[in-house]
Design an enzyme around this catalytic site. Sequence first.
Site, mmCIF file in Angstrom:
data_model
loop_
_atom_site.group_PDB
_atom_site.id
_atom_site.type_symbol
_atom_site.label_atom_id
_atom_site.label_comp_id
_atom_site.label_asym_id
_atom_site.label_seq_id
_atom_site.Cartn_x
_atom_site.Cartn_y
_atom_site.Cartn_z
ATOM 1 N N GLU A 144 1.109 -1.060 0.121
ATOM 2 C CA GLU A 144 0.156 0.363 0.165
ATOM 3 C C GLU A 144 0.994 0.707 0.193
ATOM 4 O OE1 GLU A 144 -2.428 1.253 3.198
ATOM 5 O OE2 GLU A 144 -4.361 0.228 1.628
ATOM 6 N N HIS A 152 8.864 -26.544 0.864
ATOM 7 C CA HIS A 152 7.926 -27.419 0.547
ATOM 8 C C HIS A 152 7.627 -27.325 -0.467
ATOM 9 C CE1 HIS A 152 10.471 -29.694 3.661
ATOM 10 N NE2 HIS A 152 10.612 -28.935 4.313
ATOM 11 N N LYS A 161 -12.915 1.260 -2.651
ATOM 12 C CA LYS A 161 -14.044 1.477 -1.424
ATOM 13 C C LYS A 161 -14.928 1.971 -2.055
ATOM 14 C CE LYS A 161 -12.129 1.942 2.827
ATOM 15 N NZ LYS A 161 -11.324 2.746 4.186
#
EC number: 5.3.1.9
Length: 428
Positions: free
Chosen positions: A269, A290, A401
């Site tokens: 951000e 792994h 938003k």
Amino acid sequence: MNVDFGNALASEAVTGVSEGSLERLDDRVRRAHDRIESGIGDREFGYASLALPEDTDPGAIRSALEGFDPEAVLTVGIGGSALGAETITAALGRSEHYSLDNVDPERTRELLEKLPLESTLLNVVSRSGTTAETLANFLVVRKAMAEAGVEWTDRTVVTTGDSGPLRALADEHDLPVCPVPDGVPGRFSALSAVGLVPAAALGCDIEALLAGGAVGQAALAPSLFECPAYAYGAVAYALETRGATTNAFVPYAEALEPLAEWFAQLWAESLGKDGLGQTPVRALGATDQHSQLQLYRAGRKDKLVTLLRPREREDEPIPETDIESLSYLGGSTLGGLLDAEFEATEASLAAAGQANVRLEVDRLDAESVGRLLYELEAACVLVGELAGVEAFTQPAVEWGKRAARGLLGGGDFEEATAVEEKTVRRVE
Ligand SMILES: O=P(O)(O)OC[C@H]1O[C@H](O)[C@H](O)[C@@H](O)[C@@H]1O
């Protein structure tokens, strides 16, 4: 934080940086440091974050929590209003801290059924006081408490700004309120009430967390060769300009897994602007050796791998065994195995010319954790200065938003029309 960038030098890594280039870059680090120091001194927007160790009043946090002795803390917040608190309590082993930082109905229901609501502290955090996910979850939790016969107003603490719907609600119900600090974006606010309330409520030493931050602040210096935070930031920046556009952040401690999430928000951000910024990737050692390690070692050389570990940890012996092929494990410890894997991975990346940096803290105690958070923030601010991006805003997130609020009928936002205008090309 201790930084070892030997494996990020040009002599070792494809995207590595030479000592000579770092020396030249150091001039710019000095100028950036001056800028950062004056920003801290004047408490300028964003830079004020790096003054939190001196500006945060732990006494005010403790008095907001007076009378609470919760069995569990439930934080309702999202992004910078949740990740710092989650990171701190996880790093310090406080598993009684839960958070709702998503609006997945199944998870919310499941958590509310599991928590002892009558002895849970509800910690609602939103800088703006308007974030849809946070307020929606708050309303759901409040209702669940009421249905369970718990007086929610007796069990709720709020951290928010001076105005907005959450502040109005807190005032209306006379709830204890902690202020969000001025000029500090959410992702930089871990060392304020935003990140410290759950830790304080669960008995962590928040003074020591702040003292650790202050040690990080005192360690800021005008040269990357003398300042661990700037060493990490400058090397990350130099590598990005050489093609390391991904930063895989790999703590070797389960307790630091949330830190990788916090770091991802901080890096993404703050630095993802103007077509720039390393893409943060979260991983966990040794587990992801792994799975993801194949790519990190043998995939594109477009990465910086950041390896992080505590130097000391509480250990667990591995019992002896009479299975001959496993006898090398007996007499060792789980921590010893984890450390060996850390060093083996580091060497394996270096042998393949894959740039990596080693970060170490002494141990996971409050002071080291406070310092680590502070120094990673300072590293991020330095990268912003060097790259010439505005590290303290998040216009791209705000866009989304507004679009979501528009869709939900929460106002007239032109961004919402982009949803209707989406190009469709279906295969079913
Ligand atoms: O604290 P709030 O105002 O609720 O904001 C919570 C989060 O919302 C946005 O998505 C911002 O981009 C984040 O930086 C912020 O931390």
